[in-house]
Scaffold this active site. Structure first.
Site, mmCIF file in Angstrom:
data_model
loop_
_atom_site.group_PDB
_atom_site.id
_atom_site.type_symbol
_atom_site.label_atom_id
_atom_site.label_comp_id
_atom_site.label_asym_id
_atom_site.label_seq_id
_atom_site.Cartn_x
_atom_site.Cartn_y
_atom_site.Cartn_z
ATOM 1 N N ALA A 123 20.876 12.776 27.756
ATOM 2 C CA ALA A 123 20.659 14.713 27.473
ATOM 3 C C ALA A 123 19.485 14.948 27.462
ATOM 4 O O ALA A 123 19.596 16.147 26.764
ATOM 5 C CB ALA A 123 21.815 14.891 27.748
ATOM 6 N N ASN A 191 26.807 10.721 23.361
ATOM 7 C CA ASN A 191 26.092 10.109 23.031
ATOM 8 C C ASN A 191 24.770 10.324 22.511
ATOM 9 O O ASN A 191 23.762 9.745 21.700
ATOM 10 C CB ASN A 191 25.777 9.876 24.240
ATOM 11 C CG ASN A 191 26.736 8.456 24.209
ATOM 12 O OD1 ASN A 191 27.297 7.610 23.497
ATOM 13 N ND2 ASN A 191 27.415 8.643 25.508
ATOM 14 N N HIS A 221 21.739 21.930 24.773
ATOM 15 C CA HIS A 221 21.371 20.789 22.941
ATOM 16 C C HIS A 221 20.977 21.389 22.541
ATOM 17 O O HIS A 221 19.669 21.764 23.099
ATOM 18 C CB HIS A 221 21.188 19.251 23.517
ATOM 19 C CG HIS A 221 22.383 18.571 24.396
ATOM 20 N ND1 HIS A 221 23.455 18.378 23.904
ATOM 21 C CD2 HIS A 221 22.570 18.398 25.592
ATOM 22 C CE1 HIS A 221 24.344 18.273 24.566
ATOM 23 N NE2 HIS A 221 23.710 17.629 25.474
#
Length: 270
Positions: A123, A191, A221
């Site tokens: 991601a 992750n 993020h």
């Protein structure tokens, strides 16, 4: 390798079902030959829509048929798949990057048996740049992750403290510290942090903040990298996967892109 590489997909949840469907639809140089799934009835419904029927096998049996095994499992099942796959000298594409932190001996197993572990970008964007910066010499790597409440459990336990998120009215920092401890506290949510750690300074020296944000609708993020070659910041906002809000929609497509690059005659990035 002559002919298409044989691929198996372990786990047919939100991520694995998309990967298996893309393989069935056709990825150059690759052929879906088997799947494994916790719910066989759901797996059979999915396979019924495929162009070609494939067998549903146990995790440890996939490496007997496949050259490449794609892992899309709950973290607690990671070693059950990875061990036989790497012992057979196969390539393991791992969605559960965080599970590698608890199973680092698998890297030595891969080396001993001619296997290979590939961790896609998942991601997050910027891992190519981080890897290049690591060659130049990293000075600091920090990741800040903000999650909508539906991407987290109603209660989270961090450092022995249980935090109830059901009535959270303002953003709250749930954790700040090393990636290794963050992955232990949020095994299905960060992750990307493990991927950053593997590409850069390692799980102890890579820092992360995890925030719960009741006003957010996307997983955000932000990666901050400083190296001897310069500095950069990368920010990514991903929609949660409709079938599993704990993961980002981009994750499945990252695995598909990784598979496509494995046999492509022309590839950009790693």
């Amino acid at each position: 390798m002559t002919g298409p590489a044989k691929v198996a997909v372990a786990g047919l949840g939100a991520i694995g079902s998309k990967v298996a469907a893309a393989l069935d639809a056709g990825l150059p140089g690759l052929k879906l030959v088997a799947v494994a799934a916790g719910e066989e009835a759901a797996a059979r419904r999915l396979i019924a829509s495929f162009r070609e029927e494939v067998p549903i096998l146990a995790l440890g049996e996939l490496a007997g048929l496949a050259d490449i095994v794609v892992e899309c499992l709950p973290p607690e099942l990671f070693a059950e798949l990875a061990g036989p796959t790497l012992a057979a000298g196969r390539t393991l594409i791992a969605a559960s990057a965080g599970a590698l932190l608890a199973n680092e001996a698998l890297v030595k197993m891969a080396a001993a048996h001619g296997g290979r572990i590939v961790v896609p970008s998942g991601a997050l964007a910027g891992l190519d740049g981080l890897s290049a910066a690591a060659e130049a010499g990293l000075l600091s790597v920090r990741l800040v992750t903000r999650k909508p409440l539906r991407s987290l459990a109603q209660r989270v336990e961090v450092g022995g403290e249980t935090i109830d998120l059901r009535d959270l009215a303002a953003p709250k920092r749930l954790y700040a510290g090393s990636v290794r401890e963050a992955v232990a506290a949020f095994p299905v949510n960060v992750n990307v942090a493990a991927s950053v750690a593997f590409a850069g300074l390692g799980p102890e020296q890579t820092q992360i903040e995890v925030w719960a944000d009741p006003g957010a609708s996307r997983n955000r993020h932000t990666l901050f990298v400083t190296s001897r070659a310069g500095a950069f910041t990368v920010e990514v906002e991903n929609l949660p996967d409709p079938a599993n809000p704990k993961t980002s929609s981009l994750t499945a497509y990252s695995l598909i892109a990784c598979l496509r690059r494995l046999r492509a005659p022309f590839a950009v990035g790693s």
